[in-house]
Design a protein around this motif. Structure first.
Motif, mmCIF file in Angstrom:
data_model
loop_
_atom_site.group_PDB
_atom_site.id
_atom_site.type_symbol
_atom_site.label_atom_id
_atom_site.label_comp_id
_atom_site.label_asym_id
_atom_site.label_seq_id
_atom_site.Cartn_x
_atom_site.Cartn_y
_atom_site.Cartn_z
ATOM 1 N N THR A 10 -2.288 33.874 -69.900
ATOM 2 C CA THR A 10 -2.430 34.501 -68.591
ATOM 3 C C THR A 10 -1.198 34.168 -67.761
ATOM 4 N N THR A 11 -0.996 34.957 -66.724
ATOM 5 C CA THR A 11 0.095 34.695 -65.784
ATOM 6 C C THR A 11 -0.480 34.669 -64.385
ATOM 7 N N SER A 12 -0.097 33.642 -63.642
ATOM 8 C CA SER A 12 -0.481 33.517 -62.232
ATOM 9 C C SER A 12 0.803 33.634 -61.429
ATOM 10 N N ILE A 13 1.010 34.809 -60.839
ATOM 11 C CA ILE A 13 2.227 35.043 -60.067
ATOM 12 C C ILE A 13 2.012 34.539 -58.653
ATOM 13 N N VAL A 14 2.792 33.548 -58.269
ATOM 14 C CA VAL A 14 2.746 33.006 -56.918
ATOM 15 C C VAL A 14 3.906 33.629 -56.154
ATOM 16 N N VAL A 15 3.597 34.591 -55.279
ATOM 17 C CA VAL A 15 4.615 35.229 -54.456
ATOM 18 C C VAL A 15 4.848 34.295 -53.271
ATOM 19 N N MET A 16 6.065 33.740 -53.215
ATOM 20 C CA MET A 16 6.360 32.678 -52.253
ATOM 21 C C MET A 16 7.504 33.062 -51.317
ATOM 22 N N GLY A 17 7.601 32.306 -50.222
ATOM 23 C CA GLY A 17 8.664 32.497 -49.249
ATOM 24 C C GLY A 17 8.155 32.178 -47.858
ATOM 25 N N VAL A 18 9.046 32.275 -46.907
ATOM 26 C CA VAL A 18 8.688 31.966 -45.526
ATOM 27 C C VAL A 18 7.889 33.110 -44.914
ATOM 28 N N SER A 19 7.299 32.843 -43.782
ATOM 29 C CA SER A 19 6.544 33.852 -43.052
ATOM 30 C C SER A 19 7.471 35.023 -42.697
ATOM 31 N N MET A 131 0.321 33.137 -37.409
ATOM 32 C CA MET A 131 1.590 32.423 -37.551
ATOM 33 C C MET A 131 2.596 32.984 -36.547
ATOM 34 N N PRO A 132 2.890 32.248 -35.466
ATOM 35 C CA PRO A 132 3.811 32.781 -34.462
ATOM 36 C C PRO A 132 5.271 32.720 -34.929
ATOM 37 N N PRO A 133 6.109 33.645 -34.438
ATOM 38 C CA PRO A 133 7.526 33.657 -34.802
ATOM 39 C C PRO A 133 8.237 32.332 -34.494
ATOM 40 N N SER A 134 7.720 31.583 -33.547
ATOM 41 C CA SER A 134 8.354 30.314 -33.161
ATOM 42 C C SER A 134 8.363 29.287 -34.293
ATOM 43 N N LEU A 135 7.528 29.481 -35.317
ATOM 44 C CA LEU A 135 7.480 28.526 -36.428
ATOM 45 C C LEU A 135 8.437 28.883 -37.565
ATOM 46 N N LEU A 136 9.166 29.991 -37.438
ATOM 47 C CA LEU A 136 10.080 30.393 -38.501
ATOM 48 C C LEU A 136 11.142 29.326 -38.766
ATOM 49 N N ASP A 137 11.730 28.770 -37.709
ATOM 50 C CA ASP A 137 12.780 27.769 -37.906
ATOM 51 C C ASP A 137 12.279 26.575 -38.702
ATOM 52 N N SER A 138 11.041 26.136 -38.435
ATOM 53 C CA SER A 138 10.516 24.981 -39.176
ATOM 54 C C SER A 138 10.298 25.344 -40.640
ATOM 55 N N GLN A 139 9.898 26.589 -40.910
ATOM 56 C CA GLN A 139 9.715 27.013 -42.307
ATOM 57 C C GLN A 139 11.056 27.093 -43.028
ATOM 58 N N LEU A 140 12.067 27.653 -42.362
ATOM 59 C CA LEU A 140 13.386 27.753 -42.984
ATOM 60 C C LEU A 140 13.968 26.365 -43.254
ATOM 61 N N ALA A 141 13.710 25.415 -42.353
ATOM 62 C CA ALA A 141 14.204 24.048 -42.550
ATOM 63 C C ALA A 141 13.488 23.362 -43.710
#
Length: 181
Positions: A10-19, A131-141
């Motif tokens: 089986t394959t479990s595809i985890v689509v990942m990335g920032v918000s 998920m507010p846009p203000s948290l993007l920087d913390s996700q990118l970091a």
């Protein structure tokens, strides 16, 4: 393509990335084309995590570990039942991805990578998401790139959804022998 013996049943595809990277759109379309179940990883967050993010506070590791264990459990349940699955999970750090694939050889990561300008534009237009846009920087970091030794691929997500999914399917076909139905 990897030798047939190394490809899990089986394959479990985890689509990942920032918000804002398009994880949900990519995963839903991929699920549709493959005919596999789709699971929104955010739905597996405990309510306390959702409330924290909605209040504009970034999650720390102590918040993420229970959620990631639940995501890994769901992956394991599907693999044990012989069912491939597409699910979303930010999986920002290597340690998080290691937990997801521990005892889960079915995991294959699809890192949807998008430029900061496009991310900001998408998040600015998003409505009804906790998920507010203000948290993007913390996700990118927090984001650690997918390592060469990790199963999966980096998929450009700035363009049209159709191209992103086509690129992802090409990687899956090459690495796992998975083809759309």
């Amino acid at each position: 393509m990897k030798p047939e013996a190394s490809i899990p049943a089986t394959t479990s595809i985890v689509v990942m990335g920032v918000s804002g990277s398009g994880k949900t759109s990519v995963a839903q379309e991929l699920s549709r084309q493959l005919g596999w179940e789709y699971i929104e990883g955010d739905d597996l967050h405990p309510e306390v995590n959702v409330a924290k993010m909605a209040a504009g506070s970034p999650l720390g590791d102590e918040d993420r570990w229970p959620w990631l264990r639940r995501v890994a459990e769901v992956i394991g349940e599907h693999a044990a039942a012989g069912r491939s699955v597409v699910l979303t999970c930010s999986a920002l750090r290597r340690a998080y991805r290691d937990l997801l694939r521990e005892d889960n050889p079915s995991v294959w990561f699809a890192h949807v990578q998008v430029s900061e300008g496009v991310l900001a534009e998408r998040l600015g237009k998003r409505q009804g998401h906790y998920m507010p846009p203000s948290l993007l920087d913390s996700q990118l970091a927090t984001l650690e790139p997918l390592g060469e030794d990790e199963p999966g691929g980096v998929i450009p997500g700035d363009g049209p959804l159709e191209q992103t999914v086509a690129d992802l399917l090409a990687d899956l076909r090459r690495e796992r022998g998975v083809a759309a139905s």
